[in-house]
Design an enzyme around this catalytic site. Structure first.
Site, mmCIF file in Angstrom:
data_model
loop_
_atom_site.group_PDB
_atom_site.id
_atom_site.type_symbol
_atom_site.label_atom_id
_atom_site.label_comp_id
_atom_site.label_asym_id
_atom_site.label_seq_id
_atom_site.Cartn_x
_atom_site.Cartn_y
_atom_site.Cartn_z
ATOM 1 N N SER A 92 5.225 -5.436 -10.223
ATOM 2 C CA SER A 92 4.335 -5.114 -9.108
ATOM 3 C C SER A 92 5.181 -4.751 -7.894
ATOM 4 O O SER A 92 6.408 -4.837 -7.926
ATOM 5 C CB SER A 92 3.445 -6.312 -8.793
ATOM 6 O OG SER A 92 4.244 -7.324 -8.214
ATOM 7 N N LYS A 93 4.468 -4.367 -6.836
ATOM 8 C CA LYS A 93 5.153 -3.875 -5.630
ATOM 9 C C LYS A 93 6.258 -4.796 -5.134
ATOM 10 O O LYS A 93 7.262 -4.329 -4.591
ATOM 11 C CB LYS A 93 4.134 -3.653 -4.521
ATOM 12 C CG LYS A 93 3.369 -2.371 -4.727
ATOM 13 C CD LYS A 93 2.714 -1.905 -3.429
ATOM 14 C CE LYS A 93 1.978 -0.605 -3.663
ATOM 15 N NZ LYS A 93 0.534 -0.743 -3.681
ATOM 16 N N ARG A 94 6.057 -6.093 -5.305
ATOM 17 C CA ARG A 94 7.089 -6.977 -4.746
ATOM 18 C C ARG A 94 8.418 -6.863 -5.497
ATOM 19 O O ARG A 94 9.445 -7.334 -5.042
ATOM 20 C CB ARG A 94 6.588 -8.423 -4.666
ATOM 21 C CG ARG A 94 6.436 -9.084 -5.966
ATOM 22 C CD ARG A 94 5.696 -10.388 -5.897
ATOM 23 N NE ARG A 94 5.345 -10.768 -7.236
ATOM 24 C CZ ARG A 94 6.178 -11.350 -8.087
ATOM 25 N NH1 ARG A 94 7.396 -11.648 -7.708
ATOM 26 N NH2 ARG A 94 5.793 -11.637 -9.302
#
Ligand code: GLU
Length: 479
Positions: free
Chosen positions: A253-255
């Protein structure tokens, strides 16, 4: 495979194309091409609040950029259209009617708050949160009373208490118990079909033979099979591939950093490298080769070999592959692809001498791992961008280095010949004058010429910079 398979990629245009979804598209594409089947692109845009046309446009654009073409879908009409769910609403209404007539659905008047309350109380009593069927047995007058209050019903499917079992092409035999599944919504109170409902109708009407998607959809498959049974439709074959994970083994995911195809595009990854990398992740190929052309991937693709456990995304590995793909481009092709990146880095490629620029690109090509890095690699060739790094300054801060650089510069003043001849002779001169060799000889010349301690072969750098500019830089190093 007896008949030619029909597969589909069915993205929801609710965001940028995630590499995980791009990989699903790729698997479907490889499967279709390997078996001589057809790939359908279907846009699942029934969630009006989250879908947008601009996401649909960028999705289609990213798929084209990746080279994943479809046989039916937006811009490619086939006999099974329309290929956008928002244009198929009549079909869903018609199918809801069938289930109503068969008494397999019921209207549910529960509000969001009531549903949430039920959820919380189930969690508190350590039971699995699911709809417990409050509206399943309402009498006609109870329904009328709720409707009279202005409540708009959603429609729920009466989940049978049977077992759902199917054979997944990647994961083998899978089993779900009907008891653990609550009656689920198939049409929302705003009249829009829910995902599990629309997808079954579409996959059936579009004659999809194989549904290939991420394992996060496994539990949906159980609900979908129940609907297939309710309609009397033959379910397709299912294959749930593993998901892409971050380094911590959580879903990518984005993180974790870049996750959308658009971001990798902006960084200057070549589509062929990204496709190659995504195909390698949780490899589905017979051979253990790493660099594969689309034709080789199509030939070697097999779902049976896809790994069941998640594949960890490693951008360094992608970069490594990208560098290989960059090195394999012709200089002309690479120059064209670099143009937008050069502009973004503040250069004006149209104003530069094309043959000189070609020489520059040839010189740095082997160092380049992503196109967006071009600016920092070529800065050394532009006098206006020449800058002394602290590492280079440190190299130059010695009597030996000074001797080397001054001798090299001194030779340039009267030198004649080709750049390579001049460079070779100047190095020889500097060696003789300073008595230094190896690193002690070359590093000061590199530091003074480029302002850096690393870079392409010095002889080639010198040839691109030219004698005059080189002489000026050397003077600048020891004013
Ligand atoms: N629209 C769904 C998604 O993007 C499709 C899932 C499926 O392939 O059935 O997750």
């Amino acid at each position: 495979m007896a008949d030619r398979p029909r597969v589909r990629f069915a993205p929801s245009p609710t965001g940028e194309l995630h590499v995980g979804n791009a990989r699903t598209a790729l698997f479907n594409w490889l499967f279709a091409r390997h078996h001589g089947g057809r790939l359908v692109l279907r846009i699942e845009d029934t969630d009006e609040s989250r879908s947008s046309v601009s996401y649909q446009v960028s999705l289609v654009d990213d798929l084209k950029w990746l080279g994943l073409d479809w046989d039916e879908g937006p811009e490619k009409d086939g006999t099974y259209g329309p290929y956008k769910q928002s244009e198929r609403l009549d079909l869903y209404t018609e199918h809801l009617k069938k289930l109503m007539d068969a008494d397999l659905v019921y209207p549910c008047y529960c509000t969001e708050e009531e549903l949430e309350e039920e959820r919380q109380s189930l969690i508190l009593s350590k039971r699995m949160p699911r709809y417990m069927g409050k509206c399943r047995n309402l009498s006609v007058s109870e329904r009328d009373a709720l409707a009279a209050k202005g409540r708009k019903p959603s429609w729920r499917f009466k989940v049978p208490q049977t077992t759902v079992e199917f054979n997944d092409l990647v994961r083998g035999s899978i089993r779900f118990e009907g008891e653990s599944i609550g009656d689920f919504i198939i049409v929302r109170s705003n009249g829009m079909p829910a995902y599990n409902f629309a997808v079954v109708i579409d996959d059936h009407l579009m004659a999809i033979t194989h549904v290939i998607r991420g394992e996060d959809h496994l539990s949906n498959t159980a609900l979908q099979i129940m609907l297939y049974r309710a309609f009397g439709f033959e379910p397709p074959v299912f294959a749930h591939h593993c998901l892409i994970l971050g380094k911590d083994h959580a879903k990518l995911s984005k993180r974790h950093g870049s996750v959308s195809v658009g971001e990798f595009r902006m960084k200057g990854y070549l589509p062929a490298a990204l496709v190659n990398y995504l195909a390698l992740l949780g490899s589905s190929f017979a051979e253990a080769r790493e660099v594969m052309s689309p034709a080789e991937m199509i030939e070697a693709f097999s779902l049976d070999r896809a790994s069941k456990s998640g594949a960890v995304f490693d951008e360094e590995k992608l970069r490594w592959l990208n560098a290989i793909y960059i090195r394999n481009l012709t200089v002309d092709d690479l120059s064209n692809r670099l143009r937008p990146f050069l502009r973004r880095a503040g250069y004006q490629p149209e104003k530069l001498d094309p043959s000189w620029m070609k020489q520059v690109i040839e010189t740095v090509r082997d160092e380049l791992t992503a196109l967006a890095d071009i600016g920092e690699h070529i800065a050394i060739f532009f006098d206006g961008r020449y800058q002394m790094t602290s590492e280079a300054a440190q190299i130059l801060d010695s009597a030996g280095a000074k001797k080397v650089v001054l001798a090299f510069g001194e030779y340039l003043e009267s030198a004649v010949g080709s750049p390579v001849e001049i460079y070779t002779a100047a190095i020889k001169h500097a060696r003789e004058k300073s008595g230094l060799k190896g690193r002690d000889l070359f590093m000061p010349v590199r530091a003074a010429l480029t302002g850096k301690v690393q870079g392409p072969e010095l002889e080639r750098v010198f040839a691109v910079i030219g004698k005059e500019s080189a002489a000026r830089r050397l003077k600048q190093a020891y004013p």
